[in-house]
Design a protein around this motif. Sequence first.
Motif, mmCIF file in Angstrom:
data_model
loop_
_atom_site.group_PDB
_atom_site.id
_atom_site.type_symbol
_atom_site.label_atom_id
_atom_site.label_comp_id
_atom_site.label_asym_id
_atom_site.label_seq_id
_atom_site.Cartn_x
_atom_site.Cartn_y
_atom_site.Cartn_z
ATOM 1 N N ASP A 230 39.538 -2.331 -27.192
ATOM 2 C CA ASP A 230 39.984 -3.711 -27.325
ATOM 3 C C ASP A 230 38.915 -4.684 -26.847
ATOM 4 O OD1 ASP A 230 42.080 -5.884 -27.589
ATOM 5 O OD2 ASP A 230 41.646 -6.020 -25.441
ATOM 6 N N THR A 231 38.278 -4.373 -25.723
ATOM 7 C CA THR A 231 37.229 -5.238 -25.186
ATOM 8 C C THR A 231 36.094 -5.374 -26.195
ATOM 9 O OG1 THR A 231 37.797 -4.488 -22.964
ATOM 10 C CG2 THR A 231 35.688 -5.593 -23.225
ATOM 11 N N ARG B 133 37.221 -7.447 -29.292
ATOM 12 C CA ARG B 133 37.228 -8.892 -29.006
ATOM 13 C C ARG B 133 35.802 -9.443 -28.999
ATOM 14 N NH1 ARG B 133 41.850 -11.190 -26.854
ATOM 15 N NH2 ARG B 133 43.629 -9.782 -26.525
ATOM 16 N N TYR B 134 34.879 -8.673 -28.441
ATOM 17 C CA TYR B 134 33.479 -9.104 -28.465
ATOM 18 C C TYR B 134 32.966 -9.231 -29.899
ATOM 19 C CZ TYR B 134 28.393 -8.847 -28.082
ATOM 20 O OH TYR B 134 27.047 -9.093 -28.221
ATOM 21 N N ARG C 180 34.619 -9.870 -32.586
ATOM 22 C CA ARG C 180 35.196 -11.054 -33.240
ATOM 23 C C ARG C 180 34.506 -12.330 -32.765
ATOM 24 N NH1 ARG C 180 40.471 -8.381 -31.561
ATOM 25 N NH2 ARG C 180 40.957 -6.935 -33.261
ATOM 26 N N SER D 76 44.516 -6.116 -28.512
ATOM 27 C CA SER D 76 44.530 -6.912 -29.752
ATOM 28 C C SER D 76 44.379 -6.046 -30.994
ATOM 29 C CB SER D 76 43.419 -7.964 -29.711
ATOM 30 O OG SER D 76 42.151 -7.330 -29.617
ATOM 31 N N GLN E 235 36.406 -13.736 -22.408
ATOM 32 C CA GLN E 235 37.533 -13.494 -23.320
ATOM 33 C C GLN E 235 37.749 -12.015 -23.650
ATOM 34 O OE1 GLN E 235 37.936 -12.620 -26.695
ATOM 35 N NE2 GLN E 235 39.979 -13.419 -27.103
ATOM 36 N N PRO E 236 36.699 -11.216 -23.893
ATOM 37 C CA PRO E 236 36.959 -9.792 -24.169
ATOM 38 C C PRO E 236 37.572 -9.054 -22.984
ATOM 39 C CG PRO E 236 34.776 -10.432 -24.945
ATOM 40 C CD PRO E 236 35.288 -11.566 -24.112
ATOM 41 N N PRO F 141 41.600 -12.017 -21.508
ATOM 42 C CA PRO F 141 41.922 -13.008 -22.540
ATOM 43 C C PRO F 141 42.845 -14.120 -22.061
ATOM 44 C CG PRO F 141 42.945 -10.876 -23.021
ATOM 45 C CD PRO F 141 41.980 -10.645 -21.921
#
Length: 910
Positions: free
Chosen positions: A293-294, A297-298, A300, A351, A758-759, A762
């Motif tokens: 997930d981390t 997110r990175y 994205r 996410s 954010q990663p 969040p």
Amino acid sequence: MRLRVAPGGPAALKVLAAAGAAAAPVRLVWGDPLERPLASLSPPWVPALELDSGTVLFSPNAICQFFFLARGEEPTDLTNQWLEWEATELQPAASAALYAQLVHGKKGLEAVEALGQLLDHIEQNLTRRGTAYLAGDTKSVADVVVWGALFPVLQDETSLPSELQALRTWFQNMTLSEACRKAADSVLMPKALLEFKSYLQKHPPPCVATERATSNEPEQEEDGSERALTEEEITAAVDAWARGVAALPKPWKPQKPVLPVEGMRNVLITSALPYVNNVPHLGNIIGCVLSADTFARYCRLRNWNTLYVCGTDEYGTATETKAMEEGLTPQEICNKYNAIHADIYRWFDISFDYFGRTTTPHQTTIAQDIFQRLLARGFLLQDTVEQLRCEDCQRFLADRFVEGVCPFCNYEEARGDQCDKCGKLINAVELKNPQCKLCRGVPVVKTTQHLFLDLPKLEERLEPWLEQSWATGDWTANARYITRSWIRDGLKPRCITRDLKWGTPVPLDGFQDKVFYVWFDAPIGYLSITANYTDQWERWWKNPQQVELYNFMAKDNVPFHSVIFPCSLLGADDNYTLVNHLIATEYLNYEDGKFSKSRGVGVFGDMAKDTGIPADIWRFYLLYLRPEGQDSAFSWSDLMLKNNSELLNNLGNFINRAGMFVCKFFGGVVPDMVLTLDDKRLLARVTLELRQYHQLLEKVRIRDALRCILSISRHGNQYIQVNEPWKRIKGDEKDRQRAGTVTGVAVNMASMLAIMLQPYMPSVSLAIQGQLRIPPDCFILSHDFTCTLPAGHCVGTVSPLFQKLENDQVESLRKRFGGGQTEDVAVKPQAEQTHPAPATLGAPGDPQLIQELTEKVAKQGNYVRQLKANKAEKGEVDTEVAKLLELKKQLLLAEGKSPEVPVPKGKRKK
């Protein structure tokens, strides 16, 4: 074989010790440290082994390994990891320490300062594993190699810290062994060391490698340790700052469903599918879904077109076993636990683009298609297999229905498919003293027909693909080693069917009563889950030209993702997307032991939200100690320390102060900024940290990248402390202008930290975005630190981001999760809990009966304590206490003791 070594050369020490320990038949040739080396790129003291075939080995570790291999000792995964660690972590530090001793004349503890936390790493592993040697209870090549690196530095044992008892014992045992003692006497004679010292004095000191992979602690920056900034770096940083928002790319918003886009970087991310039959603990969460997930997110935030899929692995023996335990059907168990998993991951803010499951029609269709293609291309074999059958249960026993003694390491609780201690895969019939898990009977060996994936035939396709993937992708060191060990040992046909009912049916005459083995079937779940997400799933999974695939998992899942699953797809020959980057973690332990649901030890996913600690704090701490290069351990004390120091006093303190200064001193409006040379240097320093953050995350070094965030906030706190804007705002015009510049730069650093964070966190990132009113178009990661909150920008209401964890709170949680919670209490609502039935009495002295009753007494005792803690109704408590007393009575009878149970305290017999 001819072995050439140079007196005084430390590398010769380990090679001679290995030759002696393995009784290798070598002819020893002594060289001169100053003569021309046999290998043009190697130092002259590096040894060389010339084989009878004419091949020459120059790597000391390779030579050592060759000696042990020649004796028939195959290295384990753990041995290989120690060799990798010695070469990349220990050896540079040991060389630096030896240089400090011989050239600079340092003595004692001062001389071994360069070894730092590396000695602690050895101590912790020896202590945690409880073994006499690094890779087990017998000496291996790992022990010789690590000892050889340390001995030149630690000959004087006063150099070794006294508190490292396990390390001292191991080191003394190795030094006293005949092979090591003879090697030391031969190589490290005083004259030879003088020659080696003379050589070192003519060369610069060795560069010490970073110790980041060997500790849970981040590197603390020391005054003067930072490299000097260049004028070009400062100028470039100021130019990037001045360009502001206009220099940022526009955030990419993919359409739904997310599909590959021509000309973009298309990233497909999977995390190992969690077993549906249990509740994931913190180690499961960090090893797979949270790490993935981390990174997702990175990706994205980098505007990479990203799809992240996962789901529960629902077929196989484990599900059948759990269904029997709970008195449910396999489908009911899957429905129940899929919902539990989904709730846990939702709370942890994972996410997923889609979280699915493997018990779907798409799974059957795709798995059977791959099977049919393998069959048509001649990559499947049919053979008679010897398998354990329980006559009492009237069934062939799948691997997980069998337990016994590991044939490799003698671990007494090995499963029928794998040993959790040594990690080796096992065929159930190889187990010593096997037992049926269902009835505890002794199974017998019978024959049955099964289908096999012909891995030897597929090896010629696998090896060139692996070489290409390793050359172009990022595979963690443990993933490479585990895969190499499989290849080196030679691939063998792998059974892909099982005598079960719960699984994907085998579409072949004569096999209607069998299903696919879960490790053939489960990785295909990535494809079927994507197919449930979009009917255009093949654009992701049959598109290696446009798609990069990242697999995240713990190290025990590596062979299935690096060998078996790729072989299945290569053999199916349908242009499948194969893994480009295989990211495997080590294990996360709990305090001083392991997570155990049955013993109530450790925090499991469904319990974390009941601790009162927010999900983002859990995310931060798990990512902070992510076991990237070695096992790490969750610690309540350390969680409190990191929350209070890194989050509250460092990161939160800086972001809160930066925002509050804008509100308090400038009416909530970012002031004008006039940059001085010190400010410009800060911009350049922050830019370097930002680019390091990118470099690390692009290599999926998630834990190390987190340090860059904390380092930037430390720079920010120091910047504020030095410039004291709260004082300057009260001064003259020049001071007030300086206060405005410092506040403006600081709040822009806080804005950038919100995006970098954010990663990892969040919800906290979103809170900072709201407090500072960061424009949505600025929520994108670039490689430059730009002014995203220019003069005139209005911030919102600023409030603290983190709360202090108190010692009493943490101690309470430590006790709560330190043992005593039963699986039933943790997973089931109170009304649904079932209680142990009275045991059937057997003959006094029966050890199996005594063990069973002891476990039932402990479980019932825990349950009674839980009822009392929850202040259950007195009648219910009395009923369960009566059951506990009855179980204790039966245990006493089984032990041959008097069945009279002691009277509870406070009541005396009359």
